[in-house]
Scaffold this active site. Structure first.
Site, short mmCIF file in Angstrom:
data_model
loop_
_atom_site.label_atom_id
_atom_site.label_comp_id
_atom_site.label_asym_id
_atom_site.label_seq_id
_atom_site.Cartn_x
_atom_site.Cartn_y
_atom_site.Cartn_z
N TRP A 199 184.33 57.16 45.55
CA TRP A 199 183.05 57.05 44.85
C TRP A 199 183.26 56.74 43.37
CZ3 TRP A 199 178.87 55.02 45.61
CH2 TRP A 199 177.63 55.46 45.18
N ALA A 243 180.48 54.36 49.30
CA ALA A 243 181.36 53.59 48.42
C ALA A 243 181.86 52.31 49.10
CB ALA A 243 182.54 54.48 48.03
N LYS A 266 173.04 67.90 53.48
CA LYS A 266 173.14 66.82 54.47
C LYS A 266 174.59 66.66 54.96
CE LYS A 266 175.10 63.66 51.70
NZ LYS A 266 176.24 62.80 51.95
N ARG A 318 182.49 60.56 55.92
CA ARG A 318 183.62 61.48 55.99
C ARG A 318 183.25 62.73 56.77
NH1 ARG A 318 183.21 58.37 52.45
NH2 ARG A 318 184.80 57.53 51.10
N ASN A 319 182.04 63.22 56.53
CA ASN A 319 181.63 64.50 57.13
C ASN A 319 181.46 64.36 58.64
OD1 ASN A 319 181.21 66.52 54.85
ND2 ASN A 319 180.29 64.63 54.07
N VAL A 321 187.95 63.56 51.48
CA VAL A 321 187.40 64.92 51.43
C VAL A 321 186.03 64.97 52.11
CG1 VAL A 321 186.58 66.73 49.88
CG2 VAL A 321 188.70 65.52 49.36
#
Ligand SMILES: NC(=O)C1=CN([C@@H]2O[C@H](COP(=O)(O)OP(=O)(O)OC[C@H]3O[C@@H](n4cnc5c(N)ncnc54)[C@H](OP(=O)(O)O)[C@@H]3O)[C@@H](O)[C@H]2O)C=CC1
Ligand SMILES: O=C(CO)COP(=O)(O)O
Length: 330
Positions: free
Chosen positions: A12, A142, A193, A257-258, A281
């Site tokens: 990011w 990103a 979220k 990512r999550n 991450v």
């Protein structure tokens, strides 16, 4: 030309540095890894994140010297994952940010040692008025910025002038930016979220399909709404893209990512092995603990967050926890 200090070396920070520098601003870019800084200085590319982007070395100045990066900047942008940002901020003197035009957090997570929002921590540590603070929010990955795909950002700040001013720095051919005045609500929603997307990923990893995910996300909007009304009551439209849009992109995107992290947990990976394999991450892992702990006082009904907490921190088997959760969704 504005002078911006960018803190963080991940995807990011890399994408925001592209937007800000291509708009003609100077970016003093703090990264923690010396090798990455040297590579950027030598080649103009970040070697480990969005490495296709070529930076203009007349405008982008990578460094490992934090004080140097911040000293002359008009604006500070924070893009270090929340779990690791406090030690970075604590290296700066308490007056280091006093004369900045604004401190804008691009972080979607909470300070884990205190369970506070990043902007609350910055305000307290550097004794800044809320009017100097902002958040960069909205559904924006990103990876899509690197590809110059049409994207929308929202700058949340109690100070309308700050939000408008930072929007101006971001607007370009492929980025629309809009101001909003709900700092806390937008920031909490961005934290939550990630928890929802992570839980959706767990469900996906266990073999649940799109029908279930749609119900999970619908229930999530209600869960986020209940939490926001308890922790930061004020009128807000959760269907706006800074809230719902951010939830949707993270829950459904291939770049999330999550969701990816959750999917690995659902398929049987341990937290450690999922983190090692991702090399990025997933903020939701840390956020779920902070939100769960905050909610001990608030006692909001949060079945999705509770399920994620039980899986990640109480080591309840994902399949068992999802069986319990599925009975609570409507
Ligand atoms: N990626 C995106 O599309 C978006 C991200 N965000 C938010 O931006 C913030 C930054 O995330 P993002 O850029 O995606 O991160 P990435 O997952 O792309 O990269 C991870 C970053 O975390 C750093 N890091 C990893 N472990 C540690 C550690 N132990 N101590 C200090 N730093 C560490 C890495 O540093 P190193 O490379 O030196 O290992 C790297 O800079 C997050 O809050 C995220 O939610 C918000 C909107 C969009
Ligand atoms: O917040 C983000 C995009 O808005 C980044 O988090 P994810 O990668 O999990 O979607």
């Amino acid at each position: 030309m504005e002078k911006i200090a960018m803190l963080g070396g991940g995807s990011w920070a890399t994408a925001l540095t592209k937007i800000l520098s291509e708009n003609g601003n100077r970016v003093d870019w703090w990264l923690r890894a010396k090798d990455d800084v040297q590579h950027l200085l030598r080649t103009g590319h970040n070697p480990r994140y969005l490495s296709s982007i070529l930076f203009d070395r007349q405008l982008v100045f990578p460094t490992t010297d934090l004080s140097d990066a911040v000293a002359e900047a008009d604006w500070l942008v924070l893009a270090v994952p929340a779990a690791f940002v406090q030690p970075v901020l604590d290296k700066l003197g308490r007056d280091a940010l006093r004369h900045k035009a604004g401190v804008v957090s691009a972080i979607k997570g909470m300070i884990p040692t205190r369970n506070v929002l990043v902007t609350d921590y910055v305000q307290e540590r550097f004794r800044l008025p809320a009017a100097k603070l902002g958040v960069i929010a909205g559904p924006c990955h990103a990876e899509e910025v690197a590809l110059e795909k049409q994207s929308y950002l929202t700058i949340g700040s109690p100070e309308a002038g700050l939000a408008r001013g930072f929007c101006e720095l971001l607007r370009c051919r492929y980025v629309q930016a809009h101001p909003a005045q709900d700092l806390d609500g937008i920031e909490y929603c961005a934290v939550m979220k990630n928890i929802i997307a992570l839980t959706g990923g767990i469900a996906h990893g266990l073999g649940y399909g799109d029908n279930f995910l749609a119900v999970l996300v619908s229930n999530a909007v209600q869960e986020i709404g209940r939490f926001l009304r308890a922790i930061s009551p004020q009128p807000r439209d959760l269907s706006a893209s800074a809230y719902l849009g951010d939830l949707l992109v993270t829950a459904y995107s291939q770049f999330s990512r999550n969701r990816t992290f959750g999917s690995m947990i659902g398929r049987g990976y341990s937290v450690k092995s999922a983190q090692l394999e991702m090399n990025m991450v997933a903020e939701g892992y840390y956020a779920v603990k902070s939100i769960h702990e905050l909610n001990r006082q608030l006692k909001v009904n949060m079945p999705i967050t509770t399920a994620a907490y039980n899986i990640l921190y109480e080591r309840i088997a994902p399949a068992v926890e999802l069986e319990i959760l599925k009975e609570k969704l409507r």
